[in-house]
Motif scaffolding. Structure first.
Motif, PDB file in Angstrom:
ATOM      1  N   UNK A   7       0.869  -1.179   0.000  1.00 30.29           N
ATOM      2  CA  UNK A   7       0.000   0.000   0.000  1.00 30.29           C
ATOM      3  C   UNK A   7       0.908   1.232   0.000  1.00 30.29           C
ATOM      4  N   UNK A   8       0.757   2.071  -1.021  1.00 34.05           N
ATOM      5  CA  UNK A   8       1.601   3.271  -1.086  1.00 34.05           C
ATOM      6  C   UNK A   8       1.001   4.370  -0.213  1.00 34.05           C
ATOM      7  N   UNK A   9       1.808   4.881   0.712  1.00 32.20           N
ATOM      8  CA  UNK A   9       1.351   5.939   1.611  1.00 32.20           C
ATOM      9  C   UNK A   9       2.286   7.123   1.441  1.00 32.20           C
ATOM     10  N   UNK A  10       1.743   8.255   1.080  1.00 32.46           N
ATOM     11  CA  UNK A  10       2.646   9.377   0.915  1.00 32.46           C
ATOM     12  C   UNK A  10       1.946  10.617   0.432  1.00 32.46           C
ATOM     13  N   UNK A  11       2.652  11.344  -0.396  1.00 31.63           N
ATOM     14  CA  UNK A  11       2.162  12.649  -0.799  1.00 31.63           C
ATOM     15  C   UNK A  11       2.757  12.991  -2.166  1.00 31.63           C
ATOM     16  N   UNK A  17       5.074  11.240  -5.109  1.00 29.83           N
ATOM     17  CA  UNK A  17       4.943  11.406  -6.552  1.00 29.83           C
ATOM     18  C   UNK A  17       5.631  12.708  -6.933  1.00 29.83           C
ATOM     19  N   UNK A  18       6.636  12.612  -7.794  1.00 27.43           N
ATOM     20  CA  UNK A  18       7.287  13.825  -8.304  1.00 27.43           C
ATOM     21  C   UNK A  18       6.385  14.323  -9.427  1.00 27.43           C
ATOM     22  N   UNK A  19       5.657  15.350  -9.093  1.00 28.08           N
ATOM     23  CA  UNK A  19       4.549  15.832  -9.923  1.00 28.08           C
ATOM     24  C   UNK A  19       5.045  16.469 -11.232  1.00 28.08           C
ATOM     25  N   UNK A  34       9.265   6.311  -5.580  1.00 26.56           N
ATOM     26  CA  UNK A  34       8.968   7.497  -6.377  1.00 26.56           C
ATOM     27  C   UNK A  34       8.094   7.144  -7.571  1.00 26.56           C
ATOM     28  N   UNK A  35       6.986   7.837  -7.632  1.00 22.53           N
ATOM     29  CA  UNK A  35       6.127   7.826  -8.819  1.00 22.53           C
ATOM     30  C   UNK A  35       6.617   9.012  -9.631  1.00 22.53           C
ATOM     31  N   UNK A  36       7.300   8.746 -10.733  1.00 23.01           N
ATOM     32  CA  UNK A  36       7.949   9.821 -11.474  1.00 23.01           C
ATOM     33  C   UNK A  36       7.117  10.220 -12.687  1.00 23.01           C
ATOM     34  N   UNK A  94      -4.223   9.197  -5.979  1.00 24.13           N
ATOM     35  CA  UNK A  94      -2.902   9.801  -6.183  1.00 24.13           C
ATOM     36  C   UNK A  94      -2.906  11.308  -5.942  1.00 24.13           C
ATOM     37  N   UNK A  95      -4.085  11.909  -5.801  1.00 23.32           N
ATOM     38  CA  UNK A  95      -4.179  13.322  -5.397  1.00 23.32           C
ATOM     39  C   UNK A  95      -5.509  13.556  -4.709  1.00 23.32           C
ATOM     40  N   UNK A  96      -5.475  14.270  -3.591  1.00 22.64           N
ATOM     41  CA  UNK A  96      -6.670  14.768  -2.897  1.00 22.64           C
ATOM     42  C   UNK A  96      -6.132  15.676  -1.807  1.00 22.64           C
ATOM     43  N   UNK A  97      -6.919  16.625  -1.381  1.00 19.55           N
ATOM     44  CA  UNK A  97      -6.390  17.472  -0.312  1.00 19.55           C
ATOM     45  C   UNK A  97      -7.215  18.718  -0.069  1.00 19.55           C
ATOM     46  N   UNK A  98      -6.748  19.479   0.902  1.00 16.36           N
ATOM     47  CA  UNK A  98      -7.399  20.727   1.323  1.00 16.36           C
ATOM     48  C   UNK A  98      -6.318  21.749   1.621  1.00 16.36           C
ATOM     49  N   UNK A  99      -6.632  22.989   1.376  1.00 14.39           N
ATOM     50  CA  UNK A  99      -5.662  24.052   1.647  1.00 14.39           C
ATOM     51  C   UNK A  99      -5.613  24.433   3.127  1.00 14.39           C
ATOM     52  N   UNK A 100      -4.504  25.054   3.502  1.00 13.08           N
ATOM     53  CA  UNK A 100      -4.414  25.761   4.785  1.00 13.08           C
ATOM     54  C   UNK A 100      -3.380  26.865   4.609  1.00 13.08           C
ATOM     55  N   UNK A 101      -3.290  27.727   5.617  1.00 15.35           N
ATOM     56  CA  UNK A 101      -2.275  28.780   5.615  1.00 15.35           C
ATOM     57  C   UNK A 101      -1.075  28.347   6.439  1.00 15.35           C
ATOM     58  N   UNK A 102       0.132  28.747   6.033  1.00 18.23           N
ATOM     59  CA  UNK A 102       1.306  28.450   6.859  1.00 18.23           C
ATOM     60  C   UNK A 102       1.334  29.366   8.080  1.00 18.23           C
TER      61      UNK A 102
END
Ligand code: NAG
Ligand code: NAG
Ligand code: NAG
Ligand code: NAG
Ligand code: NAG
Ligand code: NAG
Ligand code: NAG
Ligand code: NAG
Length: 901
Positions: A370-374, A407-409, A430-432, A572-580
């Motif tokens: 199972x690939x876990x990452x970003x 994943x190197x986008x 790496x998903x290249x 392979x992509x999903x997410x939500x924004x936030x502020x730093x």
């Protein structure tokens, strides 16, 4: 005038030996048998009308040079991305002059023999290069290395090398205008990105013309090294290794490829060995002039036990040193070494019982993983400013969050060798992607030609890395055609599909299949894989959850509602924004900017309506900050966006992990989660879990838990509380029980405690371990209501907890009854380990989303953003530089949900 000297050190064969990862350094030196003359260092830089003339470092770029010379200030500061737009619209010329060291003269003296090649590892992007007034070539692709034969063009003294670089923005626009037959969309990015147009017409980091998380800095420069290579007989252009497993006789072999540039016909021997495995072989070599590819197969000694390379969390990352030694009869030699690793990778797309479609998962060394990452984006808009430290901090952070894949986008850059070396060591798969993203692309002959060279070079550079497990042709371009992002009429569509197939299938795929038979290739991401192929490479719905991978974003639906997520095979992509954090933002802003409705806040947000989307999603469950102190309110608003992001990505990721064994209504068997996105390119709002500079957002702390090898996931489904045990382990089965507690929001004592029966948990699967009707549970637990209580749980085997502690809320915290201001106080002590500090927190009432922020002190806590259900908790801060109890105490801010309103 540059005084250059010959050196005998190698360069791109960055065969790095990392025995002590603290001593990581770029490319160790290797003698290649060539004479190398570095032309890096100080050059002169002028703009088109010579109003600016300054000294500039190579490798480097114009922006960096202008900043270092004090002509401009930090391009990331406030609105400077707009203020400095002129830099990218102008043309710039780099010039250097140099005398030849003796080694070059010797070669030049040998009339009719000997060759001098000028090598540019990377020019950004459109340039014309001249040496002593003679044009020696042009460049049009920042992802390629360029070699120019300059034999006979050099003088002993005062050689002048000039690189004229044309504005990438002007070039892209010119190329788009010249493409008259039909348009190649998109023309321009959405206005909110404040970017430049037609980036798809230039082979350059696509995000450099702006993205929805980054600024527009269409850089110009010589972003990688420049050197002369001087040789009499031959030089080696590249050296690759491919490891192959023969299951018939359980043996391993290594295919070694050497690409030669040969001046005179020669014969000799090639010796290849892996000393640790007592494996070696010698081969005859016969070279004729020209560019020559040779390949040799080294059979690994069958009496040796090969240790495999495993992804992080599944075993060791064993690397072996492979040595190669070329000896020609005339005495010329070449020596090199590189680390190799033994692993196989398969992408499995096969029928699944009781489900339409096909599976989509990776099998490494024969085991499903199972690939876990970003997802990884460029570390900096000015690539010359990326340091190995920055890469190390990010990759270590990924590993600390239990990630095994990134994943190197495809909208950024092919990363530098150091990145892949570290991934090999850390076990990060790496998903290249190839560098094409969110656009259609032209297919003129010269465009295809430069892409072909780019792909060939990059595959040869990267294919020896065990960490690279898959190639993918582009980011979202199949989806762009299939779901009509660009308003293309039905009648015109075949034209675009034809161009798509031409570029990604007939060219890119063709090259990859020729160059590398050891890992899978996908044409796009997302894609339906073999189903897309069956449909002519552009599937009707590339987001089909029954095939391949998917990208999924939805900011409007309540992210707590897990039933809204597509049960995909691979996310392979999903997410939500936030502020730093404010400490990160304060480096590029002033206090008048510190307001969520300031011009600065609007300017930094490159995603349409992004700031409002964050607040709307947060408001579904939390009361928004309302402090009367505006800076406090700004800090709190940043905090609430990070809480929202962490909570949303956690719920979605847990849903995918628990779906790894399930088939529900034909969907499931999810085998990968790569949330968008790991890192940031600048200080601005984005989907990242790590801020620009390396500080962890709340999401990153949480990732360590939701990516734990064994995880408990709690959900409510049709009135029942369900608790699953998700295990990524390969073989051991566990007998576990779920320990469940109900707490009221107002007390540290659990209202009640329950345990499931011992249950056997599948290795590599998801198992239901607890199920009970929620209403029965609440009434059984006395005074609990959905608003007054929450539920905590973890898995325990015998006495030991084997999963992180987890919890679910039964109502939104904004409706929680009894949640009070917790009155958190703290003390900081030296933890007795170098750079480790113990922060002990005391609170008067239970606290949720307890967040510790030490501003600029780099490092991370062992736990953050947590639920505090005891009066006292101690967390450890590990600093990345020397600091003190006083500094931490002075900088520590503690916030919990109830503190912001
Ligand atoms: C020279 O070029 C710069 C940058 O493009 C521009 O700002 C300036 O006005 C030009 N000066 C002259 C004299 O043309
Ligand atoms: C930049 O170079 C191009 C190509 O030579 C030329 O057309 C353009 O006018 C130049 N721009 C400036 C600002 O000099
Ligand atoms: C290989 O492993 C086997 C089984 O563990 C062991 O008996 C043998 O000695 C090993 N061989 C070498 C060369 O290490
Ligand atoms: C889409 O294209 C059609 C013509 O093919 C045009 O009439 C329409 O206005 C376009 N829509 C948008 C949103 O650009
Ligand atoms: C444990 O198992 C017993 C016997 O099968 C069953 O009656 C009971 O409901 C189970 N308890 C839980 C919490 O599932
Ligand atoms: C239930 O709540 C009431 C009122 O808050 C309280 O007096 C009582 O002690 C509680 N009972 C239990 C079993 O916790
Ligand atoms: C807050 O905590 C401090 C220190 O523990 C304590 O002295 C104080 O009484 C608490 N205040 C409230 C309102 O609970
Ligand atoms: C902030 O909102 C809370 C909850 O609605 C309210 O109790 C409090 O008085 C508000 N504070 C200010 C300063 O408006």
């Amino acid at each position: 005038m540059n005084h250059v000297a010959c050196s005998f050190v190698g360069f791109y064969l960055s065969t790095v030996f990392f025995l002590d990862s603290a001593l990581l350094s770029e490319a160790s030196s290797l003698r290649l048998g060539d004479n190398i003359v570095s032309l890096n260092g100080k050059w002169q830089l002028v703009n088109s009308n010579s109003t600016f003339s300054l000294s500039a470092e190579v490798p480097g770029c114009v922006h960096t040079a202008l900043q270092r010379q004090g002509v401009i200030s930090d391009p990331y500061y406030r609105f400077n991305d707009l203020a400095y737009r002129w830099i990218s619209l102008d043309n710039w010329t780099y010039t250097t002059s140099f005398s030849l060291p003796a080694c070059v003269e010797e070669v030049q003296d040998v009339q009719g023999k000997g060759k001098v090649v000028l090598v540019f590892e990377g020019v950004d992007t459109i340039s014309t290069i001249s040496l002593n007034g003679v044009t020696i070539g042009t460049t049009d692709n920042m992802f390629r290395r360029y070699d120019f034969d300059v034999t006979g063009l050099l003088k002993d003294q005062e050689n002048i090398l000039q690189v004229f670089i044309m504005s990438a923005v002007a070039y892209a626009s010119q190329r788009s205008r010249a493409h008259t037959k039909y348009r190649v969309p998109p023309d321009c990015p959405p206005p909110v990105q404040k970017g430049e147009c037609h980036v798809n017409f230039i082979r350059k980091a696509q995000s450099s013309f702006s993205w929805d998380w980054g600024p527009s800095f269409p850089t110009l420069g010589i972003w990688k090294g420049v050197r002369l290579e001087v040789f009499n007989t031959f030089r080696v252009l590249s050296f690759t290794t491919s490891l192959k497993y023969d299951s018939a006789d359980s043996s391993w072999s290594v295919e070694v490829e050497l690409f030669f540039d040969v001046v005179v016909a020669s014969k000799g021997l090639v010796h290849i060995s892996i000393p640790l495995l007592l494996s070696e072989a010698e081969f005859q070599l016969s070279l004729t002039p020209g560019q020559r590819k040779t390949s040799f197969i080294l059979q690994v000694n069958q009496f040796q036990n090969v240790s495999l390379w495993w992804p992080f969390g599944h075993g060791d990352q064993r690397l072996y040193n492979l040595e190669i030694n070329v000896k020609l009869d005339d005495g010329e030699t070449f020596k090199a070494q590189r680390m190799v690793a033994f692993r196989t990778v398969e992408l499995v797309q096969e029928l699944i019982p009781s489900s339409p479609g096909l599976s989509f998962y990776f099998r490494i060394n024969g085991k499903p993983i199972f690939l876990k990452g970003s997802n990884w984006i460029p570390v900096h808009a000015f690539q010359d400013q990326v340091t190995t430290d920055m890469i190390t901090v990010l990759l270590r952070s990924a590993q600390k969050a239990n990630m095994n894949a990134l994943r190197v986008w495809g909208g950024g850059v092919y990363e530098q060798d150091f990145f892949y070396n570290l991934c090999d060591m850390y076990g990060i798969m790496i998903w290249q992607d190839f560098m094409f993203a969110c656009a259609l692309y032209p297919t003129e002959r010269d465009f295809i030609q430069t892409v072909r060279e780019e792909i060939t070079q990059q595959v040869r550079r990267l294919k020896s890395h065990p960490s690279v497990v898959i190639w993918s042709g582009n980011n979202e371009n199949e989806a762009a055609i299939a779901t009509d992002w660009f308003n293309i009429s039905v009648a015109d569509r075949p034209l675009y599909v034809k161009d798509y197939v031409n570029l990604y299938v007939d060219n890119i795929r063709d090259i990859v299949l020729q160059e590398d038979s050891t890992r899978p290739f996908l044409v796009s991401s997302p894609t339906n894989g073999v189903e897309s192929e069956r449909e002519g490479w552009v599937a009707q719905n590339p987001y089909d959850p029954n095939f391949g991978d998917t990208h999924y974003y939805n900011y409007f639906t309540d992210c707590w509602d897990w039933t809204a997520f597509p049960r995909t095979r691979f996310a392979s992509e999903y997410g939500f924004q936030s502020w730093p954090s404010l400490s990160t933002l304060s480096k590029v802003s002033v206090s008048s900017d510190w307001d969520f409705s300031s011009n600065f806040s609007a300017h930094r947000q490159h995603h349409e309506d992004g700031n409002q989307q964050m607040l709307r999603q947060a408001e579904l469950h939390y009361i928004l900050p309302n402090s009367t102190d505006s800076v406090q309110r700004y800090r709190d608003t940043i905090y609430i966006t990070q809480v929202m992001q962490a909570q949303c990505v956690k719920i979605q990721t847990e849903f995918y992990r628990r779906s790894r064994s399930d088939i529900s209504e034909g969907k499931g068997h999810t085998m990968g989660t790569l949330y968008w996105q790991l890192n940031d390119i600048w200080q601005g709002p984005s989907w990242s879990s790590v801020e620009f500079g390396g500080k962890w957002k709340m999401l990153h702390y949480w990732a360590a838990d939701f990516y734990a090898p064994v995880l408990s996931v709690g959900i409510e489904d049709k009135g029942d509380l369900l608790i699953y045990a998700v295990s990524d382990r390969q073989s051991e089965q566990h007998s576990v029980k779920a320990k469940v507690k109900l707490f009221s929001w107002s007390s540290f004592n659990p209202v009640c405690s329950l345990e499931s029966n011992m249950t056997t948990v599948k290795a590599g699967g998801s198992t239901l371990v607890f199920q009970q009707s929620m209403s029965a549970l609440l009434s059984q637990c006395g005074n609990c209501t959905r608003r007054s209580c929450l539920i905590t749980f973890h898995l325990s085997s015998a006495a030991e907890p084997i999963s992180p502690h987890n919890h679910i809320f039964l109502s939104s915290p904004r409706q929680a009854e009894g949640l009070q201001k917790p009155n958190i106080t703290f003390t900081v002590k030296d933890a007795g380990v170098v750079q480790n500090f113990a922060v002990t927190l005391h609170c008067s009432f239970p606290a949720v989303y307890v967040w510790l922020d030490v501003d600029d002190v780099p490092g991370h806590f062992n736990l953050n953003g947590f639920l505090m259900l005891s009066k006292k908790t101690t967390v450890i801060f590990g600093a990345w530089r020397s600091t003190s109890v006083e500094e931490i105490t002075a900088n520590l801010h503690i916030t919990s949900l109830r503190d912001v309103y």
